[in-house]
Scaffold this motif. Structure first.
Motif, PDB file in Angstrom:
ATOM      1  N   GLY A 194       3.913 -19.240  31.520  1.00 29.78           N
ATOM      2  CA  GLY A 194       2.883 -20.399  31.604  1.00 29.78           C
ATOM      3  C   GLY A 194       3.010 -21.135  30.593  1.00 29.78           C
ATOM      4  N   GLN A 195       2.002 -21.993  30.614  1.00 34.30           N
ATOM      5  CA  GLN A 195       1.571 -22.912  28.932  1.00 34.30           C
ATOM      6  C   GLN A 195       1.077 -22.607  28.216  1.00 34.30           C
ATOM      7  N   ILE A 231      -1.146 -14.483  24.916  1.00 34.58           N
ATOM      8  CA  ILE A 231      -1.794 -15.111  24.941  1.00 34.58           C
ATOM      9  C   ILE A 231      -2.331 -13.128  24.228  1.00 34.58           C
ATOM     10  N   THR A 232      -2.349 -12.807  25.125  1.00 37.43           N
ATOM     11  CA  THR A 232      -2.437 -10.844  24.689  1.00 37.43           C
ATOM     12  C   THR A 232      -1.844 -10.374  23.473  1.00 37.43           C
ATOM     13  N   ALA A 282      -0.053 -11.964  21.399  1.00 38.22           N
ATOM     14  CA  ALA A 282      -0.622 -13.208  20.240  1.00 38.22           C
ATOM     15  C   ALA A 282      -1.897 -12.532  19.626  1.00 38.22           C
ATOM     16  N   ALA A 283      -2.474 -12.386  20.167  1.00 38.74           N
ATOM     17  CA  ALA A 283      -4.398 -11.557  19.798  1.00 38.74           C
ATOM     18  C   ALA A 283      -3.789 -10.616  19.559  1.00 38.74           C
ATOM     19  N   VAL A 284      -2.979  -9.728  19.715  1.00 42.34           N
ATOM     20  CA  VAL A 284      -4.115  -8.217  18.841  1.00 42.34           C
ATOM     21  C   VAL A 284      -2.544  -7.312  18.581  1.00 42.34           C
ATOM     22  N   ILE A 285      -0.892  -7.823  18.253  1.00 43.36           N
ATOM     23  CA  ILE A 285      -0.210  -7.586  17.859  1.00 43.36           C
ATOM     24  C   ILE A 285      -0.221  -8.318  16.889  1.00 43.36           C
ATOM     25  N   PRO A 286       0.412  -8.170  15.351  1.00 45.31           N
ATOM     26  CA  PRO A 286       0.344  -8.912  14.764  1.00 45.31           C
ATOM     27  C   PRO A 286       2.085  -9.662  14.266  1.00 45.31           C
ATOM     28  N   ALA A 287       2.541 -10.547  13.481  1.00 45.19           N
ATOM     29  CA  ALA A 287       3.350 -10.987  13.571  1.00 45.19           C
ATOM     30  C   ALA A 287       4.436 -10.603  13.022  1.00 45.19           C
ATOM     31  N   ASP A 288       3.931 -10.080  11.920  1.00 47.88           N
ATOM     32  CA  ASP A 288       5.565  -8.866  11.138  1.00 47.88           C
ATOM     33  C   ASP A 288       5.686  -7.915  11.948  1.00 47.88           C
ATOM     34  N   ALA A 322       7.614  -6.435  17.750  1.00 40.95           N
ATOM     35  CA  ALA A 322       6.729  -6.020  18.626  1.00 40.95           C
ATOM     36  C   ALA A 322       6.294  -7.111  19.519  1.00 40.95           C
ATOM     37  N   ARG A 323       6.164  -7.966  19.141  1.00 47.76           N
ATOM     38  CA  ARG A 323       5.491  -9.096  19.851  1.00 47.76           C
ATOM     39  C   ARG A 323       6.395  -9.587  21.375  1.00 47.76           C
ATOM     40  N   ALA A 324       7.967  -9.409  20.841  1.00 42.57           N
ATOM     41  CA  ALA A 324       8.495  -9.918  21.243  1.00 42.57           C
ATOM     42  C   ALA A 324       9.136  -9.294  21.815  1.00 42.57           C
ATOM     43  N   MET A 325       8.846  -7.758  22.583  1.00 45.43           N
ATOM     44  CA  MET A 325       9.192  -6.886  22.886  1.00 45.43           C
ATOM     45  C   MET A 325       8.551  -6.577  24.441  1.00 45.43           C
ATOM     46  N   LEU A 326       6.552  -6.779  23.844  1.00 46.21           N
ATOM     47  CA  LEU A 326       6.327  -6.819  24.953  1.00 46.21           C
ATOM     48  C   LEU A 326       5.602  -7.884  25.932  1.00 46.21           C
TER      49      LEU A 326
END
Length: 281
Positions: free
Chosen positions: A23-24, A28-29, A31-37, A94-98
């Motif tokens: 989406g736009q 968001i989940t 990004a909010a919950v998982i640290p960028a690293d 982790a973010r990318a995988m999820l």
């Protein structure tokens, strides 16, 4: 990774699928919950016996969001894998995988479901001379992938598009007036491959005399099929179609037809039960 299919743009498919999911605002989940690293290790495994299809496409989804992801694909598309078998191992952000997980899994589950069903039909007709064909009963926009999946299950592709061959069916015959006239019109149009659907034995000779190059024997029982094959006498390929089930295909294939086509391979194959489990590194 090298994966190419005629008339299929993998990069465009991955981009449009992810755009639909993101989406736009993006994931968001995550990004909010998982640290960028944060880093994950993932294992994709099957929870049932399958014939695999779609792993290179799943890999493309993960790489689109994390170019540095480490992926080990343990089996090739087309392989049979028993319940519990590991298909792929991943290590990356982790973010990318999820974010990529659902698109990757949906694709593999759907295509593997098709390949697994196709393999079941191929196994059921093993030992007969007939070849299993798929049909054009595919989800719009996914035909190239779904027909790829049937091949991974051991089937052969029928027409990919309407311009691959003429296929004269009852509605065409109704407008033309009779089956011979319909075939003659296709011949006059310069069409080289003319598939003609017949549902009665008395339609066979008029179709062949007019120039049919392939006969689709529609909804005929095995005794009628055997008679039709004898009448055709090898002049053109014959195809049994209509009402073919897993419990009936062997008897149908043993009648001497060249092909048996099954629409449910792509129309109603259940998704395979494949999971992807992560752990934090």
């Amino acid at each position: 990774m090298t994966f190419a299919l005629p008339d299929f743009d993998l990069a465009a498919f991955v981009a449009s699928t992810l755009a639909e999911d993101l989406g736009q605002g993006g994931d968001i989940t995550a990004a909010a919950v998982i640290p960028a690293d944060a880093m994950f290790e993932g294992v994709m495994a099957t929870r049932e016996d399958i014939s695999v299809a779609g792993l290179p496409i799943a890999e493309a989804f993960f790489r689109a969001l994390d170019p540095d992801v480490a992926i080990e694909t343990l089996v090739a598309d087309g392989a049979r894998v028993a319940k519990g078998g590991v298909l792929m191992r991943l290590r990356g952000r982790a973010r990318a995988m999820l974010t990529a997980e659902r698109s990757a899994l949906n694709t593999v589950q759907h295509l593997t479901g098709i390949a697994t069903l196709a393999r079941a039909y191929v196994d059921a007709m093993a030992g007969t001379p007939a070849i299993l064909l798929d049909t054009r009963k595919t989800i719009p926009g996914l035909r190239v992938l779904e027909k790829y999946a049937t091949r991974m299950g051991g089937a052969t592709n029928h027409r990919m598009r309407l311009d691959d061959a003429a296929m004269i069916k009852d509605n065409h015959v109704a407008v033309a007036g009779d089956i011979g006239e319909a075939v003659r019109r296709a011949v006059a149009a310069g069409i080289a491959r003319i598939i003609v659907e017949v549902d009665r034995v008395d339609q066979i000779e008029p179709a062949l005399a007019a120039g049919a190059t392939h006969l689709l024997l529609d909804n005929m029982d095995p005794p009628t099929l055997r008679g039709a094959v004898t009448l055709v006498g090898g002049r053109v390929p014959t195809e049994a179609s209509g009402g073919v089930r897993l419990d009936t295909i062997r008897e149908i294939a043993a009648t001497g037809v060249t092909f048996v086509s099954v629409g449910r391979l792509t129309q109603s194959a259940p998704a395979a039960d494949i999971g992807l489990d992560f752990r934090t590194l």
